[in-house]
Design a protein around this motif. Structure first.
Motif, PDB file in Angstrom:
ATOM      1  N   SER A 183     -65.554 -40.192  13.347  1.00 52.76           N
ATOM      2  CA  SER A 183     -66.965 -40.451  12.216  1.00 52.76           C
ATOM      3  C   SER A 183     -66.614 -41.855  12.737  1.00 52.76           C
ATOM      4  O   SER A 183     -65.362 -42.406  12.560  1.00 52.76           O
ATOM      5  CB  SER A 183     -67.078 -40.182  10.911  1.00 52.76           C
ATOM      6  N   MET A 184     -67.563 -42.619  12.789  1.00 52.48           N
ATOM      7  CA  MET A 184     -67.433 -44.664  13.286  1.00 52.48           C
ATOM      8  C   MET A 184     -68.477 -44.915  12.067  1.00 52.48           C
ATOM      9  O   MET A 184     -69.612 -45.344  12.769  1.00 52.48           O
ATOM     10  CB  MET A 184     -68.037 -44.666  14.779  1.00 52.48           C
ATOM     11  N   THR A 185     -68.186 -45.918  11.526  1.00 51.85           N
ATOM     12  CA  THR A 185     -68.844 -46.863  10.574  1.00 51.85           C
ATOM     13  C   THR A 185     -68.462 -48.248  10.468  1.00 51.85           C
ATOM     14  O   THR A 185     -67.259 -48.737  11.019  1.00 51.85           O
ATOM     15  CB  THR A 185     -68.285 -46.153   8.774  1.00 51.85           C
ATOM     16  N   LYS A 186     -69.564 -49.016   9.351  1.00 47.12           N
ATOM     17  CA  LYS A 186     -69.122 -50.389  10.024  1.00 47.12           C
ATOM     18  C   LYS A 186     -69.955 -50.560   8.532  1.00 47.12           C
ATOM     19  O   LYS A 186     -71.045 -50.202   7.950  1.00 47.12           O
ATOM     20  CB  LYS A 186     -69.698 -51.369  11.082  1.00 47.12           C
ATOM     21  N   LEU A 187     -69.126 -51.332   7.761  1.00 49.32           N
ATOM     22  CA  LEU A 187     -69.077 -51.593   6.035  1.00 49.32           C
ATOM     23  C   LEU A 187     -70.299 -50.108   5.702  1.00 49.32           C
ATOM     24  O   LEU A 187     -71.170 -50.669   4.474  1.00 49.32           O
ATOM     25  CB  LEU A 187     -70.926 -52.981   6.383  1.00 49.32           C
ATOM     26  N   GLY A 188     -69.413 -49.015   6.201  1.00 51.51           N
ATOM     27  CA  GLY A 188     -70.150 -48.426   5.344  1.00 51.51           C
ATOM     28  C   GLY A 188     -70.621 -47.223   5.666  1.00 51.51           C
ATOM     29  O   GLY A 188     -70.756 -45.887   5.005  1.00 51.51           O
ATOM     30  N   VAL A 189     -71.207 -47.160   6.454  1.00 52.90           N
ATOM     31  CA  VAL A 189     -72.686 -46.717   7.425  1.00 52.90           C
ATOM     32  C   VAL A 189     -72.081 -46.292   8.414  1.00 52.90           C
ATOM     33  O   VAL A 189     -71.984 -46.939   9.522  1.00 52.90           O
ATOM     34  CB  VAL A 189     -73.378 -47.869   7.318  1.00 52.90           C
ATOM     35  N   GLU A 190     -72.380 -44.669   8.820  1.00 50.78           N
ATOM     36  CA  GLU A 190     -71.791 -43.835  10.261  1.00 50.78           C
ATOM     37  C   GLU A 190     -72.618 -44.665  11.098  1.00 50.78           C
ATOM     38  O   GLU A 190     -74.506 -44.547  11.184  1.00 50.78           O
ATOM     39  CB  GLU A 190     -71.767 -42.648  10.109  1.00 50.78           C
ATOM     40  N   LEU A 191     -71.963 -44.986  12.298  1.00 54.23           N
ATOM     41  CA  LEU A 191     -72.820 -45.320  13.344  1.00 54.23           C
ATOM     42  C   LEU A 191     -73.504 -44.457  14.672  1.00 54.23           C
ATOM     43  O   LEU A 191     -74.159 -44.198  15.597  1.00 54.23           O
ATOM     44  CB  LEU A 191     -72.711 -46.863  13.697  1.00 54.23           C
ATOM     45  N   GLN A 199     -71.575 -40.200  20.085  1.00 57.18           N
ATOM     46  CA  GLN A 199     -72.765 -40.010  20.218  1.00 57.18           C
ATOM     47  C   GLN A 199     -73.782 -40.963  19.385  1.00 57.18           C
ATOM     48  O   GLN A 199     -72.849 -40.988  17.858  1.00 57.18           O
ATOM     49  CB  GLN A 199     -73.070 -38.239  19.510  1.00 57.18           C
ATOM     50  N   ARG A 200     -74.575 -41.396  18.754  1.00 61.45           N
ATOM     51  CA  ARG A 200     -74.377 -42.089  18.678  1.00 61.45           C
ATOM     52  C   ARG A 200     -75.511 -41.817  16.609  1.00 61.45           C
ATOM     53  O   ARG A 200     -76.048 -40.360  17.014  1.00 61.45           O
ATOM     54  CB  ARG A 200     -76.580 -42.516  18.211  1.00 61.45           C
ATOM     55  N   ARG A 201     -75.576 -41.631  15.783  1.00 59.30           N
ATOM     56  CA  ARG A 201     -75.865 -40.719  14.745  1.00 59.30           C
ATOM     57  C   ARG A 201     -76.972 -40.153  14.207  1.00 59.30           C
ATOM     58  O   ARG A 201     -77.182 -39.598  14.603  1.00 59.30           O
ATOM     59  CB  ARG A 201     -75.784 -42.082  13.288  1.00 59.30           C
ATOM     60  N   GLY A 202     -78.280 -40.720  15.489  1.00 64.05           N
ATOM     61  CA  GLY A 202     -79.126 -40.084  16.011  1.00 64.05           C
ATOM     62  C   GLY A 202     -79.063 -38.539  16.524  1.00 64.05           C
ATOM     63  O   GLY A 202     -79.858 -37.579  17.011  1.00 64.05           O
TER      64      GLY A 202
END
Length: 183
Positions: A161-169, A54-57
């Motif tokens: 949780s999948m993140t890039k540069l600390g932001v959850e995607l 799932q995307r973060r939305g």
């Protein structure tokens, strides 16, 4: 002003990354939870898993089924994962996991950058790694923070949780079921 905006954006990303890296529970809070997870015992044999990304939305982007064949030899737990995605594509990932003297699990796979680290306590495993994720001809380094919880001897639930540069995607949710438990 033009030179200030990129710096502010970079500073904001750095703060988010620091906050994201510090957040989350400690796996040791689950050490008294039962049934206790024995990773090698659970995954030796064949295990099926059903999941979704799932995307973060909240939009579900992909669903999948994984057949996992686990073997244990000379202190190494090998997990051969065969993925079948809802869009008709397939993928294989082979993990090689070893439990260290410090109690931590360490693992490697071809599409994982460096070493994955897992900490086990009670019925829970926290598994952290960087996945090299191919998307539209490019490869992205995505940080995964997996939490697996053994529900009973046959069933385990995983939320990552999948993140890039600390932001959850986005998030990946999986339910594992050992075939040895089939009626």
């Amino acid at each position: 002003m033009r030179t200030l905006m990129p710096r502010l954006k970079l500073s904001a990303l750095a703060v988010l990354a620091l906050l994201g890296g510090c957040a989350g529970p400690d796996v040791q809070q689950y050490r008294a939870q039962q049934p206790a997870l024995d990773l090698a015992a659970y995954f030796t044999g064949t295990t099926d898993a059903w999941g979704m990304f799932q995307r973060r939305g909240g939009d579900v982007v992909k669903r999948f089924h994984v057949t996992i064949t686990g073997t244990s030899k000379d202190g190494t737990l090998t997990l051969d994962e065969q993925f079948r995605y809802s869009d008709g594509t397939s993928q294989q990932r082979v993990w090689r996991l070893v439990r260290g003297a410090d109690g931590l699990w360490r693992g490697r796979a071809d599409d994982v950058k460096g070493e994955a680290i897992g900490e086990l306590a009670g019925n829970a495993l926290r598994w952290q790694y960087t996945l090299l994720l191919p998307v539209d001809g490019s490869t992205y380094q995505m940080r995964f923070d997996d939490w697996m919880f053994l529900i009973d001897d046959c069933t385990m639930i995983n939320r990552a949780s999948m993140t890039k540069l600390g932001v959850e995607l986005g998030q990946v949710t999986l339910t594992f079921r050992r075939r040895a438990c089939a009626p």
